[in-house]
Enzyme design. Structure first.
Site, PDB file in Angstrom:
ATOM      1  N   GLY A  16      -3.427  -6.346   3.946  1.00 39.21           N
ATOM      2  CA  GLY A  16      -2.423  -5.413   3.419  1.00 39.21           C
ATOM      3  C   GLY A  16      -1.941  -5.838   2.039  1.00 39.21           C
ATOM      4  O   GLY A  16      -0.765  -5.653   1.697  1.00 39.21           O
ATOM      5  N   GLY A  28      -0.084  -3.370  -0.523  1.00 38.25           N
ATOM      6  CA  GLY A  28       1.255  -2.837  -0.262  1.00 38.25           C
ATOM      7  C   GLY A  28       2.315  -3.488  -1.135  1.00 38.25           C
ATOM      8  O   GLY A  28       2.020  -4.364  -1.951  1.00 38.25           O
ATOM      9  N   TYR A  84       8.879   1.712  14.755  1.00 39.79           N
ATOM     10  CA  TYR A  84       8.670   0.545  13.878  1.00 39.79           C
ATOM     11  C   TYR A  84       9.503  -0.636  14.385  1.00 39.79           C
ATOM     12  O   TYR A  84       9.001  -1.755  14.525  1.00 39.79           O
ATOM     13  CB  TYR A  84       9.081   0.950  12.464  1.00 39.79           C
ATOM     14  CG  TYR A  84       9.107  -0.157  11.439  1.00 39.79           C
ATOM     15  CD1 TYR A  84       7.933  -0.788  11.027  1.00 39.79           C
ATOM     16  CD2 TYR A  84      10.311  -0.536  10.838  1.00 39.79           C
ATOM     17  CE1 TYR A  84       7.978  -1.782  10.064  1.00 39.79           C
ATOM     18  CE2 TYR A  84      10.354  -1.522   9.861  1.00 39.79           C
ATOM     19  CZ  TYR A  84       9.178  -2.143   9.480  1.00 39.79           C
ATOM     20  OH  TYR A  84       9.212  -3.129   8.515  1.00 39.79           O
TER      21      TYR A  84
HETATM   22  C1  AKB Z   1      11.928   0.021   6.070  1.00 40.12           C
HETATM   23  O1  AKB Z   1      12.860   0.585   5.482  1.00 40.12           O
HETATM   24  O2  AKB Z   1      11.285   0.538   6.991  1.00 40.12           O
HETATM   25  C2  AKB Z   1      11.583  -1.384   5.664  1.00 40.12           C
HETATM   26  C3  AKB Z   1      12.269  -2.398   6.511  1.00 40.12           C
HETATM   27  C4  AKB Z   1      13.725  -2.593   6.392  1.00 40.12           C
HETATM   28  O3  AKB Z   1      11.635  -3.062   7.280  1.00 40.12           O
HETATM   29  N1  AKB Z   1      11.891  -1.596   4.288  1.00 40.12           N
END
Ligand code: AKB
Length: 322
Positions: free
Chosen positions: A9, A12, A143
């Site tokens: 990655g 990125g 996430y």
């Molecule tokens: C996001 O905003 O998803 C990232 C994080 C805080 O992990 N920058």
């Protein structure tokens, strides 16, 4: 210390600057940049570049064996906002790539792994202020779920198989060389580009949304510092809280106005507001400071000055080239 490093990655936001910094420390030929698509131009064709799908064990192993890699930094991931649009894809990418790399470390193909967690691993039930290292963590995004679960996998592989995996819970990371993509904290990067170009910005978060943030220079330093720390000093094998500053969109706009007085900001909150509202506002990183001497160099004012100076210089270069 002889290391051969693979960055998954590398194209990125963090991967790009981390690759350049690691190359300046370990030598370009010892740091292999890789991404799912070609992005060699980011690295001025200095040092090796490989196209790798980080979810493919065969592809990752092939490159590890080709270069006799000792350390892997796994930075391929789908961030919070894009993850909410493609939940299954986000889970697949974020978890599969981690398990591929952890397994290769367990099988002794590599000696050390870096894997980023995030403030997204926290959730609405977490204390919002001075968020402790060990606390309630019930993330509400895919996430965040992948980060919280990934933290447990890291700890599990360390305790069960002795894998030397190290991790940081990154706050929003702010850069000017490479833009992030698909995050909730991205406004704090976009704002600078708009301030330089059009002197105005429409923010997708409310003016009072406070979030923990960090300048890229500090994020890169922290990452390298934890990887270089003595193994006995790494007491946390889930992921370390780290912090540098916190601010709201309104406060950032005010700071930018010190350099660009005409800068204006309007607000049009979207689905990312709910994500931001579920995250902590300030982080307690005393374990990182105690265990491996973490200390940030940039606050809001120093960072803003540095970014505007660099973006303005870049604009002048482009202008002169016309
Ligand atoms: C996001 O905003 O998803 C990232 C994080 C805080 O992990 N920058």
């Amino acid at each position: 210390m002889n290391q051969t490093i693979l960055i998954l990655g590398a194209g990125g936001q963090i991967g790009n600057e981390l690759t350049l910094k690691l190359r300046s420390i370990y030598g370009s030929k010892n740091v292999i940049a890789s991404d799912i698509k070609s992005c060699e131009r980011l690295f001025n064709s200095e040092g090796p570049f490989e196209i790798i799908d980080a979810t493919s064990r065969d592809a990752v192993l092939k490159v590890i064996q080709k270069y006799q890699v000792t350390q892997v930094y796994l930075l391929a991931a789908m961030l919070s906002a894009t993850g909410e649009k493609f939940p299954q894809k986000a889970w697949y990418l974020n978890m599969t790539s981690l398990l591929v790399v952890l397994d290769l470390a367990k099988e002794k193909y590599i000696k050390q792994v870096f894997w980023p967690s995030s403030i997204a691993a926290f959730g609405p039930t977490t204390p919002k202020h001075n968020t402790p290292q060990k606390t309630m963590m019930e993330p509400s995004t895919v996430y965040g779920m992948s980060k919280r679960s990934g933290e447990f996998w890291c700890q599990y592989y360390h305790e069960k198989y002795g894998v030397d995996v190290r991790s940081l819970r990154y706050p929003g990371v702010i850069s000017w060389k490479t833009k992030p993509g698909g995050g909730t904290t991205d406004y704090a990067v976009d704002i600078f580009f708009h301030a330089i170009k059009t002197q105005s910005y429409e923010c997708f978060l409310k003016p009072s949304t406070r979030l923990p943030m960090m300048y890229m220079n500090d994020a890169v330093d922290a990452t390298i510092k934890i990887m270089q720390a003595n193994v006995k000093d790494i007491q946390i094998r889930t992921s370390y809280n780290i912090s540098a500053m916190d601010f709201t969109p309104e406060e950032l706009a005010k700071e930018i106005r010190k350099h660009i007085p005409k800068f204006t900001m309007s607000y049009h909150p979207d689905f990312r507001q709910a994500i931001a509202d579920s995250w902590p506002q300030t982080i307690n990183d005393s374990y990182a400071r105690r265990d491996w001497n973490w200390n940030q160099r940039y606050d809001l004012s120093l960072m803003t000055k540095d970014i505007i100076k660099n973006l303005q210089a870049q604009k002048n270069l482009e202008f002169n080239a016309l």
